[in-house]
Motif scaffolding. Structure first.
Motif, mmCIF file in Angstrom:
data_model
loop_
_atom_site.group_PDB
_atom_site.id
_atom_site.type_symbol
_atom_site.label_atom_id
_atom_site.label_comp_id
_atom_site.label_asym_id
_atom_site.label_seq_id
_atom_site.Cartn_x
_atom_site.Cartn_y
_atom_site.Cartn_z
ATOM 1 N N GLY A 145 14.549 9.286 -3.944
ATOM 2 C CA GLY A 145 15.234 9.593 -2.654
ATOM 3 C C GLY A 145 14.402 9.123 -1.694
ATOM 4 O O GLY A 145 14.893 8.630 -0.599
ATOM 5 N N TRP A 146 13.147 9.404 -1.518
ATOM 6 C CA TRP A 146 12.244 9.416 -0.496
ATOM 7 C C TRP A 146 11.830 7.464 -0.444
ATOM 8 O O TRP A 146 11.979 7.196 0.576
ATOM 9 C CB TRP A 146 10.996 9.974 -0.707
ATOM 10 C CG TRP A 146 9.962 9.762 0.096
ATOM 11 C CD1 TRP A 146 9.700 10.112 1.655
ATOM 12 C CD2 TRP A 146 8.751 8.893 0.098
ATOM 13 N NE1 TRP A 146 8.752 9.754 2.275
ATOM 14 C CE2 TRP A 146 8.041 8.791 1.346
ATOM 15 C CE3 TRP A 146 8.295 8.169 -1.065
ATOM 16 C CZ2 TRP A 146 6.748 8.228 1.533
ATOM 17 C CZ3 TRP A 146 6.942 7.437 -0.694
ATOM 18 C CH2 TRP A 146 6.494 7.436 0.371
ATOM 19 N N ALA A 147 11.769 7.226 -1.721
ATOM 20 C CA ALA A 147 11.713 5.631 -1.752
ATOM 21 C C ALA A 147 12.679 5.001 -1.047
ATOM 22 O O ALA A 147 12.705 3.749 -0.604
ATOM 23 C CB ALA A 147 11.471 5.145 -3.216
ATOM 24 N N LEU A 148 14.032 5.532 -1.434
ATOM 25 C CA LEU A 148 15.427 4.822 -0.852
ATOM 26 C C LEU A 148 15.424 5.325 0.575
ATOM 27 O O LEU A 148 16.556 4.608 1.386
ATOM 28 C CB LEU A 148 16.270 5.225 -1.646
ATOM 29 C CG LEU A 148 16.237 4.707 -3.023
ATOM 30 C CD1 LEU A 148 17.568 5.317 -3.870
ATOM 31 C CD2 LEU A 148 16.329 3.322 -3.082
ATOM 32 N N GLY A 149 14.508 6.146 1.379
ATOM 33 C CA GLY A 149 14.951 6.363 2.677
ATOM 34 C C GLY A 149 15.590 7.726 2.965
ATOM 35 O O GLY A 149 15.796 8.096 4.020
ATOM 36 N N GLY A 150 15.377 8.514 1.887
ATOM 37 C CA GLY A 150 15.880 9.999 2.137
ATOM 38 C C GLY A 150 14.707 10.872 2.880
ATOM 39 O O GLY A 150 13.669 10.460 2.882
ATOM 40 N N SER A 178 20.663 11.649 -2.519
ATOM 41 C CA SER A 178 22.168 11.325 -2.040
ATOM 42 C C SER A 178 21.830 10.446 -0.646
ATOM 43 O O SER A 178 22.336 9.404 -0.352
ATOM 44 C CB SER A 178 22.838 12.423 -1.698
ATOM 45 O OG SER A 178 23.348 13.028 -2.895
ATOM 46 N N GLN A 179 20.838 10.880 0.387
ATOM 47 C CA GLN A 179 20.451 10.340 1.529
ATOM 48 C C GLN A 179 20.027 8.957 1.282
ATOM 49 O O GLN A 179 20.376 8.051 2.082
ATOM 50 C CB GLN A 179 19.464 11.243 2.429
ATOM 51 C CG GLN A 179 19.809 12.472 3.015
ATOM 52 C CD GLN A 179 18.923 13.199 3.770
ATOM 53 O OE1 GLN A 179 17.765 13.568 3.267
ATOM 54 N NE2 GLN A 179 19.088 13.239 5.059
ATOM 55 N N GLY A 180 19.040 8.918 0.387
ATOM 56 C CA GLY A 180 18.504 7.590 0.036
ATOM 57 C C GLY A 180 19.442 6.620 -0.687
ATOM 58 O O GLY A 180 19.637 5.382 0.118
ATOM 59 N N VAL A 240 20.559 19.287 6.043
ATOM 60 C CA VAL A 240 20.517 17.753 6.068
ATOM 61 C C VAL A 240 20.538 17.211 7.612
ATOM 62 O O VAL A 240 19.819 16.553 8.242
ATOM 63 C CB VAL A 240 21.761 17.067 5.437
ATOM 64 C CG1 VAL A 240 21.622 15.511 5.915
ATOM 65 C CG2 VAL A 240 21.716 17.076 4.236
ATOM 66 N N HIS A 241 21.404 17.937 8.396
ATOM 67 C CA HIS A 241 21.389 17.649 10.071
ATOM 68 C C HIS A 241 20.088 17.745 10.783
ATOM 69 O O HIS A 241 19.816 16.819 11.532
ATOM 70 C CB HIS A 241 22.555 18.571 10.696
ATOM 71 C CG HIS A 241 22.688 18.045 12.002
ATOM 72 N ND1 HIS A 241 23.465 16.935 12.334
ATOM 73 C CD2 HIS A 241 22.299 18.611 13.345
ATOM 74 C CE1 HIS A 241 23.301 17.063 13.862
ATOM 75 N NE2 HIS A 241 22.658 17.927 14.244
ATOM 76 N N PRO A 242 19.218 18.655 10.645
ATOM 77 C CA PRO A 242 17.910 18.944 11.487
ATOM 78 C C PRO A 242 17.025 18.026 10.976
ATOM 79 O O PRO A 242 16.428 17.645 11.807
ATOM 80 C CB PRO A 242 17.433 20.473 11.087
ATOM 81 C CG PRO A 242 18.683 21.166 10.409
ATOM 82 C CD PRO A 242 19.767 20.178 9.636
ATOM 83 N N ALA A 243 17.210 17.150 9.873
ATOM 84 C CA ALA A 243 16.185 16.144 9.709
ATOM 85 C C ALA A 243 14.972 16.603 9.526
ATOM 86 O O ALA A 243 13.871 15.745 9.812
ATOM 87 C CB ALA A 243 16.561 14.806 10.754
#
Length: 202
Positions: free
Chosen positions: A167-172, A42-44, A29-32
């Motif tokens: 998740g991508w749609a929510l900003g992941g 989860s990110q989204g 997750v950290h390297p984005a």
């Protein structure tokens, strides 16, 4: 909970696997550069709700467990431990990663992704090989396979496409890490799991 030497090994493997799994989440997750499919979700959700990543992971795990009911899946000790241990440790591991100097060079970020995929494969082999119950997401997959009769690869693929899209749609974050994980995790676990599975007693 199993007793004896094998039981002790299974408990130790489960604990080690879950700790390593939480560490692997932070490494990816950290390297984005893109996270594991369920972590994209989860990110989204965390982005929309304002919850921490760990809290979001626990909530999603509980929602997935509710989906087990119509699939007639039964949780084990490992199932509960999966939710609690990973949920409790993800935020501290992310906090440790956040202490790294920024901005990180691209080569370091890529190395973190590669290490994260490798650590996750070992972690998966350890906790699955302990045979103390599947994690919520694994149980959802196996339950759907049992109920539908479709091959594991298609069921898992469909689930992960759906959660990544949501998740991508929510900003992941979707990217290199997501692709690297998708391509590498299956072959790595295929090699590691037989070596890490605790043999049945007797």
């Amino acid at each position: 909970m199993p007793r004896g030497r094998a039981g002790a090994r299974r408990g130790a493997q489960l604990g080690a696997g879950l700790v390593l799994y939480a560490a692997s989440v932070a490494l990816l997750v950290h390297p984005a550069l893109g996270s594991m499919p369920w972590d994209v979700l989860s990110q989204g959700v965390a982005r929309v709700t304002g919850w921490t990543f760990g809290t979001t992971t626990v909530v999603i795990s509980l929602v997935v467990l509710v989906c087990w009911v119509p699939l007639r899946q039964r949780p084990g000790v490992g199932t509960a431990a999966n939710v609690l241990v990973i949920g409790a440790l993800v935020d501290p591991f992310l906090a440790l990663a956040a202490m790294l100097p920024e901005p990180l060079p691209l080569a370091v970020r890529v190395a973190m992704v590669v290490l994260g995929v490798g650590v996750n494969a070992v972690a998966t082999g350890l906790y699955v090989g302990a045979r103390l119950g599947p994690g919520p997401r694994d149980g959802l997959m196996t339950g759907l396979v049992a109920r539908t009769g479709h091959p594991v690869r298609w069921v898992r693929g469909a689930i992960e496409v759906l959660v990544v899209a949501a998740g991508w749609a929510l900003g992941g974050t979707v990217g290199l890490g997501t692709l690297a994980y998708a391509l590498a995790i299956g072959p790595l676990v295929h090699v590691l799991l037989p070596r890490l599975t605790v043999p049945t007693e007797g």
